[in-house]
Design a protein around this motif. Structure first.
Motif, mmCIF file in Angstrom:
data_model
loop_
_atom_site.group_PDB
_atom_site.id
_atom_site.type_symbol
_atom_site.label_atom_id
_atom_site.label_comp_id
_atom_site.label_asym_id
_atom_site.label_seq_id
_atom_site.Cartn_x
_atom_site.Cartn_y
_atom_site.Cartn_z
ATOM 1 N N THR A 291 -6.347 3.870 2.327
ATOM 2 C CA THR A 291 -7.262 4.583 1.424
ATOM 3 C C THR A 291 -8.614 4.843 2.113
ATOM 4 O O THR A 291 -9.335 5.761 1.728
ATOM 5 N N TYR B 75 -12.652 1.355 -5.529
ATOM 6 C CA TYR B 75 -11.761 0.443 -4.802
ATOM 7 C C TYR B 75 -11.757 0.785 -3.306
ATOM 8 O O TYR B 75 -11.948 -0.077 -2.442
ATOM 9 N N PHE C 65 -0.434 0.881 4.832
ATOM 10 C CA PHE C 65 -0.092 2.127 4.149
ATOM 11 C C PHE C 65 0.503 1.753 2.778
ATOM 12 O O PHE C 65 -0.172 1.095 2.014
ATOM 13 N N ASN C 66 1.719 2.124 2.434
ATOM 14 C CA ASN C 66 2.199 1.804 1.078
ATOM 15 C C ASN C 66 3.210 0.655 1.110
ATOM 16 O O ASN C 66 4.393 0.872 1.347
ATOM 17 N N GLN D 83 1.634 0.185 -11.180
ATOM 18 C CA GLN D 83 1.319 1.619 -11.102
ATOM 19 C C GLN D 83 1.919 2.243 -9.850
ATOM 20 O O GLN D 83 2.011 3.452 -9.748
ATOM 21 N N LEU E 233 4.620 3.384 -6.991
ATOM 22 C CA LEU E 233 5.868 4.109 -7.193
ATOM 23 C C LEU E 233 7.114 3.208 -7.256
ATOM 24 O O LEU E 233 7.916 3.336 -8.191
ATOM 25 N N VAL F 11 7.463 1.068 -10.350
ATOM 26 C CA VAL F 11 7.674 1.962 -11.508
ATOM 27 C C VAL F 11 9.145 2.419 -11.529
ATOM 28 O O VAL F 11 9.787 2.449 -12.588
ATOM 29 N N MET G 108 10.208 7.783 -16.182
ATOM 30 C CA MET G 108 9.035 7.834 -15.294
ATOM 31 C C MET G 108 8.717 9.284 -14.953
ATOM 32 O O MET G 108 9.549 10.177 -15.136
ATOM 33 N N VAL H 161 7.264 12.018 -12.118
ATOM 34 C CA VAL H 161 6.898 12.384 -10.746
ATOM 35 C C VAL H 161 5.594 13.167 -10.854
ATOM 36 O O VAL H 161 5.548 14.216 -11.511
ATOM 37 N N PHE H 162 4.550 12.632 -10.226
ATOM 38 C CA PHE H 162 3.231 13.259 -10.374
ATOM 39 C C PHE H 162 3.095 14.470 -9.456
ATOM 40 O O PHE H 162 2.514 14.391 -8.378
ATOM 41 N N ALA I 66 4.570 14.570 -3.310
ATOM 42 C CA ALA I 66 3.607 14.032 -2.330
ATOM 43 C C ALA I 66 4.276 13.076 -1.347
ATOM 44 O O ALA I 66 5.269 12.407 -1.679
ATOM 45 N N TYR J 224 5.921 4.333 3.431
ATOM 46 C CA TYR J 224 6.315 3.119 2.699
ATOM 47 C C TYR J 224 6.734 2.041 3.693
ATOM 48 O O TYR J 224 7.740 2.180 4.392
ATOM 49 N N VAL K 158 7.991 11.675 -2.811
ATOM 50 C CA VAL K 158 8.335 10.932 -4.037
ATOM 51 C C VAL K 158 9.795 11.192 -4.399
ATOM 52 O O VAL K 158 10.551 10.257 -4.725
ATOM 53 N N ARG L 49 -1.346 13.596 -10.310
ATOM 54 C CA ARG L 49 -2.234 12.519 -10.760
ATOM 55 C C ARG L 49 -3.602 12.733 -10.122
ATOM 56 O O ARG L 49 -3.683 12.981 -8.913
HETATM 57 C C1 WQD Z 1 2.782 6.830 -4.271
HETATM 58 C C2 WQD Z 1 3.212 8.246 -4.631
HETATM 59 C C3 WQD Z 1 2.088 9.127 -6.568
HETATM 60 C C4 WQD Z 1 3.782 6.467 -9.551
HETATM 61 C C5 WQD Z 1 -2.021 3.389 -3.663
HETATM 62 C C6 WQD Z 1 -3.504 3.258 -3.465
HETATM 63 C C7 WQD Z 1 -3.797 3.010 -2.014
HETATM 64 C C8 WQD Z 1 -2.993 1.828 -1.491
HETATM 65 C C9 WQD Z 1 -1.533 2.001 -1.740
HETATM 66 C C10 WQD Z 1 -4.268 -0.172 -1.866
HETATM 67 C C11 WQD Z 1 2.035 9.134 -5.035
HETATM 68 C C12 WQD Z 1 3.568 8.986 -6.811
HETATM 69 C C13 WQD Z 1 3.496 7.075 -8.335
HETATM 70 C C14 WQD Z 1 4.504 7.189 -10.530
HETATM 71 C C15 WQD Z 1 4.603 9.056 -9.024
HETATM 72 N N1 WQD Z 1 -3.343 0.625 -2.173
HETATM 73 N N2 WQD Z 1 3.901 8.349 -8.094
HETATM 74 N N3 WQD Z 1 4.899 8.453 -10.214
HETATM 75 O O1 WQD Z 1 -1.359 6.284 -4.654
HETATM 76 O O2 WQD Z 1 -0.169 6.429 -2.405
HETATM 77 O O3 WQD Z 1 -1.581 4.504 -2.910
HETATM 78 O O4 WQD Z 1 -1.344 2.220 -3.157
HETATM 79 O O5 WQD Z 1 -5.054 -0.091 -0.988
HETATM 80 O O6 WQD Z 1 -5.154 2.767 -1.921
HETATM 81 O O7 WQD Z 1 -4.129 4.450 -3.892
HETATM 82 O O8 WQD Z 1 0.546 4.709 -4.083
HETATM 83 O O9 WQD Z 1 2.576 3.905 -5.196
HETATM 84 O O10 WQD Z 1 0.640 4.695 -6.615
HETATM 85 O O11 WQD Z 1 1.930 6.367 -5.315
HETATM 86 O O12 WQD Z 1 4.984 10.212 -8.809
HETATM 87 O O13 WQD Z 1 4.762 6.717 -11.634
HETATM 88 O O14 WQD Z 1 4.059 8.163 -5.783
HETATM 89 O O15 WQD Z 1 1.588 10.304 -7.155
HETATM 90 O O16 WQD Z 1 2.292 10.420 -4.555
HETATM 91 P P1 WQD Z 1 -0.675 5.612 -3.552
HETATM 92 P P2 WQD Z 1 1.440 4.835 -5.382
#
Ligand code: WQD
Ligand code: NAD
Length: 343
Positions: A129, A152, A180-181, A200, A202, A205, A217, A219-220, A231, A235, A274, A297
């Motif tokens: 981030t 954050y 990363f994720n 919250q 992915l 969820v 659920m 897909v944003f 997006a 991972y 996603v 989102r």
């Molecule tokens: C991943 C993708 C969503 C939920 C966050 C923090 C980042 C780091 C990692 C801490 C995105 C999409 C998600 C859902 C969806 N954390 N999604 N439906 O936003 O990449 O990163 O976690 O440092 O700072 O921002 O991770 O898992 O929330 O989302 O479509 O119900 O999945 O839009 O593209 P993100 P995420």
């Protein structure tokens, strides 16, 4: 004698997996957490998996006296891995002061105590981030940081700067790991992501939807200029991520780090969308996921993934697990923890 390491935020998701990796690599661990987003069931799992009863302090790292007490009782702590933080991006927008206070006060106390004692190494949980809304991937550690998209994210940027400045003239060396994720769970299915606050991210969820905790659920967004419109992220399996901490500590303990503070990306090195993640889950588990496509989102970026060659070249770290391992382990863990909740 084994070197002793303090793991802050150690009952949390990444911290508890890292404790296992540290124990398996011969380190002695002390854990501290205030239970704001986890509980000690993770330490019970650590004991089950490793046979080790990790000493645990239930305290808030924002209280300096408590942090000092840990070091009085364990003066031989040589390394600190600082995971403890609040991490919900949206919540940080609603409650910025709570995030700044928690994430920065706790870090100041850790820096204060680490520099006053005989700590040699500090490993900090940073995040992709800090790169903000990047226009090009893969990102390297040299990619310029953009404006943080949330308080954050700002706490991670400020945390990196505070560590760099505070340790410049000290004997403590530090490594900033930009995750990363993180996703997935321990292969035993005894340990995984189990936050007190609603998930919250992915992957949880997805598994919560598949098991029926959520009806469907979303897909944003499927209108990004990507290969399928959704997006793209990087991972990284939590077990691989955990091992990066052990290697980072070892790198400092073995005297290999020349600079005071260094920074490393920790990701799998490529991006998945996603929809690709959802399809990987369906094909690996045989479960059909009830999802719909909704709007983007707020605050999300189109795509980001890592170049981890610096971690590979210097730390000797490489991911060994892939998206299929993430899906298998996350699903096994979801079934296990849901079973426990029903009993
Ligand atoms: C991943 C993708 C969503 C939920 C966050 C923090 C980042 C780091 C990692 C801490 C995105 C999409 C998600 C859902 C969806 N954390 N999604 N439906 O936003 O990449 O990163 O976690 O440092 O700072 O921002 O991770 O898992 O929330 O989302 O479509 O119900 O999945 O839009 O593209 P993100 P995420
Ligand atoms: P987590 O919430 O599971 O673990 C963090 C732990 O810190 C929790 O157990 C919480 O109770 C504890 N904690 C928070 N404030 C504290 C305080 N003041 N005193 C003592 N304990 C406190 O989160 P996680 O996913 O394991 O994340 C660990 C670290 O990695 C965090 O710093 C997070 O910002 C960072 N990070 C996480 C991700 C991710 O997507 N999970 C990505 C990048 C970076």
């Amino acid at each position: 004698m084994n070197q002793k390491v303090l793991v802050t935020g150690g009952t949390g998701y990444i911290g508890s997996h890292t404790i296992i990796d540290l124990i398996e690599n011969g380190y002695e661990v002390v854990c501290v957490d205030n239970g704001s987003n986890s509980d000690t069931s993770s330490l019970a799992a650590v004991k089950d998996i490793t046979g080790i009863d990790v000493p645990y302090y239930h305290l808030d790292l924002c209280e300096l006296d408590g942090v000092k007490r840990i070091f009085t009782e364990h003066p031989d702590i040589k390394g600190v891995i600082h995971f403890a933080a609040l991490k919900a991006v949206g919540e940080s927008v609603e409650q910025p002061i709570r995030y700044f206070r928690n994430n920065l006060d706790s870090l100041i106390n850790i820096l204060d105590v680490a520099t006053q004692n005989h700590v040699e190494a500090l490993i900090f949980s940073s995040s992709c981030t800090v790169y903000g809304d990047v226009t090009h991937s893969p990102v390297t550690e040299e990619t310029p940081l953009q404006e943080a998209a949330s308080p954050y994210g700002r706490t991670k940027q400020m945390g990196e700067q505070m560590i760099t400045d505070s340790l410049k003239n000290s004997s403590v060396k530090s490594i900033l790991l930009r995750y990363f994720n993180p996703a997935g769970a321990h292969a035993s299915a005894k340990l995984g992501e189990s936050p007190v606050n609603p998930a919250q991210n992915l992957v949880p969820v997805i598994t919560e939807t598949a098991i029926g905790k959520r009806k469907e659920m979303t897909v944003f967004g499927d209108d990004y200029p990507t290969r399928d419109g959704s997006a793209i992220r990087d991972y990284i399996h939590v077990v691989d991520l955990a091992h990066a901490h052990t290697l980072a500590l070892r790198y400092i303990f073995e005297g290999k780090q020349q600079v005071s503070t260094d920074v490393f990306n920790v990701g799998i090195g490529n991006g998945l969308s996603v929809l690709e993640i959802i399809h990987a889950f369906e094909s690996q588990t045989g479960e059909k996921l009830n999802y719909k496509v909704g709007p983007r989102r707020a605050g999300d970026i189109m795509a980001i993934y890592s170049d981890y060659s610096k971690a590979k070249n210097l730390l000797g770290w490489e991911p060994k697990l892939d998206v299929n391992d993430i899906m298998h382990s996350a699903w096994a863990w979801e079934k296990e923890r849901t079973g426990r909740q029903i009993q």
